[in-house]
Design a protein around this motif. Structure first.
Motif, mmCIF file in Angstrom:
data_model
loop_
_atom_site.group_PDB
_atom_site.id
_atom_site.type_symbol
_atom_site.label_atom_id
_atom_site.label_comp_id
_atom_site.label_asym_id
_atom_site.label_seq_id
_atom_site.Cartn_x
_atom_site.Cartn_y
_atom_site.Cartn_z
ATOM 1 N N ARG A 1 53.891 67.576 35.132
ATOM 2 C CA ARG A 1 54.918 66.544 35.215
ATOM 3 C C ARG A 1 55.763 66.514 33.946
ATOM 4 N NH1 ARG A 1 55.922 61.782 33.370
ATOM 5 N NH2 ARG A 1 53.970 61.733 32.205
ATOM 6 N N GLN A 2 55.124 66.670 32.788
ATOM 7 C CA GLN A 2 55.860 66.643 31.527
ATOM 8 C C GLN A 2 56.874 67.788 31.459
ATOM 9 O OE1 GLN A 2 52.612 66.420 31.866
ATOM 10 N NE2 GLN A 2 52.005 64.438 30.983
ATOM 11 N N GLU A 3 56.493 68.949 31.967
ATOM 12 C CA GLU A 3 57.405 70.092 31.952
ATOM 13 C C GLU A 3 58.618 69.838 32.842
ATOM 14 O OE1 GLU A 3 57.421 74.848 33.182
ATOM 15 O OE2 GLU A 3 55.585 73.657 33.343
ATOM 16 N N VAL A 4 58.366 69.319 34.044
ATOM 17 C CA VAL A 4 59.465 69.022 34.960
ATOM 18 C C VAL A 4 60.362 67.936 34.380
ATOM 19 C CG1 VAL A 4 60.061 68.212 37.274
ATOM 20 C CG2 VAL A 4 58.091 69.721 36.951
ATOM 21 N N LEU A 5 59.755 66.932 33.780
ATOM 22 C CA LEU A 5 60.537 65.832 33.203
ATOM 23 C C LEU A 5 61.419 66.336 32.068
ATOM 24 C CD1 LEU A 5 61.238 62.852 33.058
ATOM 25 C CD2 LEU A 5 59.222 62.497 31.612
ATOM 26 N N SER B 1 64.068 57.682 36.712
ATOM 27 C CA SER B 1 62.993 56.720 36.957
ATOM 28 C C SER B 1 62.790 56.460 38.445
ATOM 29 C CB SER B 1 63.290 55.403 36.234
ATOM 30 O OG SER B 1 64.431 54.763 36.799
ATOM 31 N N ARG B 2 63.749 56.895 39.266
ATOM 32 C CA ARG B 2 63.645 56.695 40.715
ATOM 33 C C ARG B 2 63.368 58.006 41.448
ATOM 34 N NH1 ARG B 2 68.693 53.129 42.603
ATOM 35 N NH2 ARG B 2 67.380 52.982 44.459
ATOM 36 N N ALA B 3 63.107 59.071 40.694
ATOM 37 C CA ALA B 3 62.890 60.390 41.299
ATOM 38 C C ALA B 3 61.430 60.564 41.701
ATOM 39 C CB ALA B 3 63.304 61.484 40.326
ATOM 40 N N PHE B 4 61.242 61.061 42.923
ATOM 41 C CA PHE B 4 59.890 61.303 43.438
ATOM 42 C C PHE B 4 59.719 62.792 43.691
ATOM 43 C CE2 PHE B 4 56.364 61.364 46.439
ATOM 44 C CZ PHE B 4 55.516 60.407 45.893
ATOM 45 N N ARG B 5 58.572 63.323 43.325
ATOM 46 C CA ARG B 5 58.310 64.762 43.412
ATOM 47 C C ARG B 5 57.579 65.119 44.713
ATOM 48 N NH1 ARG B 5 54.886 66.535 38.567
ATOM 49 N NH2 ARG B 5 55.475 68.614 39.327
ATOM 50 N N TRP B 6 58.000 66.265 45.272
ATOM 51 C CA TRP B 6 57.360 66.810 46.472
ATOM 52 C C TRP B 6 57.164 68.310 46.287
ATOM 53 C CZ3 TRP B 6 56.901 63.269 50.681
ATOM 54 C CH2 TRP B 6 57.669 62.107 50.567
ATOM 55 N N ARG B 7 56.192 68.852 46.978
ATOM 56 C CA ARG B 7 56.061 70.297 47.140
ATOM 57 C C ARG B 7 56.328 70.609 48.605
ATOM 58 N NH1 ARG B 7 50.905 72.501 46.259
ATOM 59 N NH2 ARG B 7 51.831 74.467 45.563
ATOM 60 N N VAL B 8 57.124 71.650 48.851
ATOM 61 C CA VAL B 8 57.469 72.007 50.225
ATOM 62 C C VAL B 8 57.152 73.474 50.475
ATOM 63 C CG1 VAL B 8 59.271 70.257 50.434
ATOM 64 C CG2 VAL B 8 59.860 72.513 49.577
ATOM 65 N N GLN B 9 56.740 73.751 51.687
ATOM 66 C CA GLN B 9 56.454 75.123 52.119
ATOM 67 C C GLN B 9 57.532 75.540 53.110
ATOM 68 O OE1 GLN B 9 52.966 76.033 54.689
ATOM 69 N NE2 GLN B 9 52.301 77.319 52.981
ATOM 70 N N MET C 1 63.652 77.132 56.773
ATOM 71 C CA MET C 1 63.185 75.892 57.382
ATOM 72 C C MET C 1 61.965 75.368 56.622
ATOM 73 S SD MET C 1 65.283 75.248 59.807
ATOM 74 C CE MET C 1 64.368 73.868 60.510
ATOM 75 N N ILE C 2 61.893 74.053 56.493
ATOM 76 C CA ILE C 2 60.738 73.415 55.856
ATOM 77 C C ILE C 2 59.621 73.298 56.891
ATOM 78 C CG2 ILE C 2 59.883 71.310 54.760
ATOM 79 C CD1 ILE C 2 62.706 70.832 53.699
ATOM 80 N N LEU C 3 58.485 73.920 56.599
ATOM 81 C CA LEU C 3 57.357 73.894 57.527
ATOM 82 C C LEU C 3 56.378 72.768 57.215
ATOM 83 C CD1 LEU C 3 56.511 77.704 57.837
ATOM 84 C CD2 LEU C 3 58.002 76.315 59.296
ATOM 85 N N ALA C 4 56.174 72.495 55.940
ATOM 86 C CA ALA C 4 55.207 71.469 55.541
ATOM 87 C C ALA C 4 55.599 70.939 54.170
ATOM 88 C CB ALA C 4 53.791 72.041 55.506
ATOM 89 N N TYR C 5 55.070 69.766 53.843
ATOM 90 C CA TYR C 5 55.367 69.184 52.537
ATOM 91 C C TYR C 5 54.174 68.384 52.041
ATOM 92 C CZ TYR C 5 56.272 64.901 55.211
ATOM 93 O OH TYR C 5 56.152 63.821 56.042
ATOM 94 N N GLU C 6 54.176 68.144 50.733
ATOM 95 C CA GLU C 6 53.078 67.436 50.085
ATOM 96 C C GLU C 6 53.642 66.501 49.021
ATOM 97 O OE1 GLU C 6 49.002 68.724 47.740
ATOM 98 O OE2 GLU C 6 50.819 69.905 47.436
ATOM 99 N N ARG C 7 53.165 65.281 48.984
ATOM 100 C CA ARG C 7 53.573 64.330 47.953
ATOM 101 C C ARG C 7 52.931 64.714 46.623
ATOM 102 N NH1 ARG C 7 55.208 59.148 50.053
ATOM 103 N NH2 ARG C 7 54.362 58.174 48.181
ATOM 104 N N VAL C 8 53.723 64.637 45.551
ATOM 105 C CA VAL C 8 53.201 64.911 44.218
ATOM 106 C C VAL C 8 53.123 63.625 43.401
ATOM 107 C CG1 VAL C 8 53.552 66.174 42.060
ATOM 108 C CG2 VAL C 8 54.057 67.282 44.254
ATOM 109 N N GLY C 9 54.199 62.850 43.402
ATOM 110 C CA GLY C 9 54.189 61.588 42.667
ATOM 111 C C GLY C 9 55.514 61.341 41.969
ATOM 112 N N TRP C 10 55.604 60.209 41.301
ATOM 113 C CA TRP C 10 56.824 59.840 40.593
ATOM 114 C C TRP C 10 57.018 60.744 39.384
ATOM 115 C CZ3 TRP C 10 60.013 56.695 43.023
ATOM 116 C CH2 TRP C 10 59.492 55.808 43.973
ATOM 117 N N LEU C 11 58.266 61.098 39.133
ATOM 118 C CA LEU C 11 58.573 61.910 37.958
ATOM 119 C C LEU C 11 58.303 61.117 36.685
ATOM 120 C CD1 LEU C 11 59.746 64.489 36.711
ATOM 121 C CD2 LEU C 11 62.024 63.486 36.962
ATOM 122 N N VAL C 12 58.673 59.854 36.698
ATOM 123 C CA VAL C 12 58.391 58.946 35.586
ATOM 124 C C VAL C 12 57.347 57.950 36.079
ATOM 125 C CG1 VAL C 12 59.335 57.236 33.994
ATOM 126 C CG2 VAL C 12 60.733 59.203 34.696
#
Length: 286
Positions: A11-15, A42-50, A225-236
């Motif tokens: 998260r620190q690297e992405v931030l 502060s309102r950004a939410f992280r996802w991983r997508v396949q 096309m997005i096949l699947a996704y996963e919640r990661v969490g808030w950036l901040v």
């Protein structure tokens, strides 16, 4: 939503990357537009997508309410249809021709006169025919293709509108052009790719329309096309809000409530009497 293979980035690297990009944007975007054009991290939410190409990547959305497959991700020109994202691959196929499904906004662009000398890859005889020795203005129309992606088409003239329909060459000229193309292809089989050759044949069969009803789609080769996704969490990270203590005050008894009601009614009666005296005005002596 499902658990995807692999791990999310730090998260620190992405931030740090996002903060650097925001600082860069503030350098060329006027301050008055910051609230509109610069994302609030502060309102950004992280996802991983396949994606259907096999790649797994990370994306950010504003807040966490809209999952990635419902969002509209931007390509080089405009938002893509929901569920699509770009992912570049060196072995992607060339852009395909797509039929124009809808005409959109129009803009005009003025070009300077063409240079006298042609470029290295242009035949001087061809350049002598194509070259414009005076500045000129062209009309560009935004078009939505049958695949849902957006490109631009050049109108045959400034006064042309989609309702006018395409302009076509005379049948005799089309027949002459068909023979000329066939001769050129036989003389040089590599003059055009098979894709462009088939496109040329379709345009000749349609009377050589202008504007052409097909455009190359530069989005299709890199859209996945997005096949699947996963919640990661808030950036901040968000501060946990302490829950308010639940009130444990016991419910008053019926007798207590009745006493409070009688007191309230007595006070209401007194106030009504005061209002009556005010309405009657001051007493006058006889």
């Amino acid at each position: 939503m499902q658990r995807l293979p692999g791990k999310a980035r730090s998260r620190q690297e992405v931030l740090r990357e996002c903060e650097a990009e925001v600082a860069k944007m503030r350098g060329y975007i006027p301050r008055v537009l910051w609230d509109f054009l610069i994302p609030d991290l502060s309102r950004a939410f992280r996802w991983r997508v396949q994606l259907d190409c096999g790649c797994t990547t990370e994306v950010l959305t504003r807040e966490d309410g809209t999952p990635p497959h419902e969002a509209q991700w931007k390509d080089h020109r405009s938002p893509l249809p929901p569920g699509q994202m770009t992912c570049h691959h060196d072995d992607s196929p060339p852009p395909p021709y797509r039929v124009i499904a809808e005409w959109g906004d129009r803009r005009e662009v003025t070009f300077p006169a063409d240079p006298i000398e042609p470029s290295d890859d242009t035949d001087p005889r061809v350049w002598s025919v194509l070259r414009r020795d005076e500045p000129h203005t062209s009309a560009f129309w935004e078009v939505t293709l049958a695949c849902g992606h957006v490109e631009e088409a050049i109108a045959p003239s400034l006064d042309w509108v989609p309702a006018s329909g395409p302009r076509r060459a005379a049948p005799e000229r089309v027949q002459q052009m068909s023979a000329e193309f066939e001769d050129a292809w036989r003389a040089n089989p590599e003059l055009q790719t098979e894709r462009d050759r088939e496109h040329t044949r379709r345009m000749l069969a349609d009377g050589w329309p202008a504007p052409e009803p097909e455009r190359l789609c530069y989005s299709c080769p890199r859209v996945r096309m997005i096949l699947a996704y996963e919640r990661v969490g808030w950036l901040v990270p968000r501060q946990r809000q302490s829950r308010k203590a639940t009130s444990t005050t016991p419910t008053p008894s019926r007798s207590a409530l009745e006493r409070r009601l009688r007191k309230a009614e007595s006070e209401a009666e007194r106030l009504r009497a005061e209002l009556d005296r005010i309405d009657q005005g001051p007493l006058r002596p006889d």
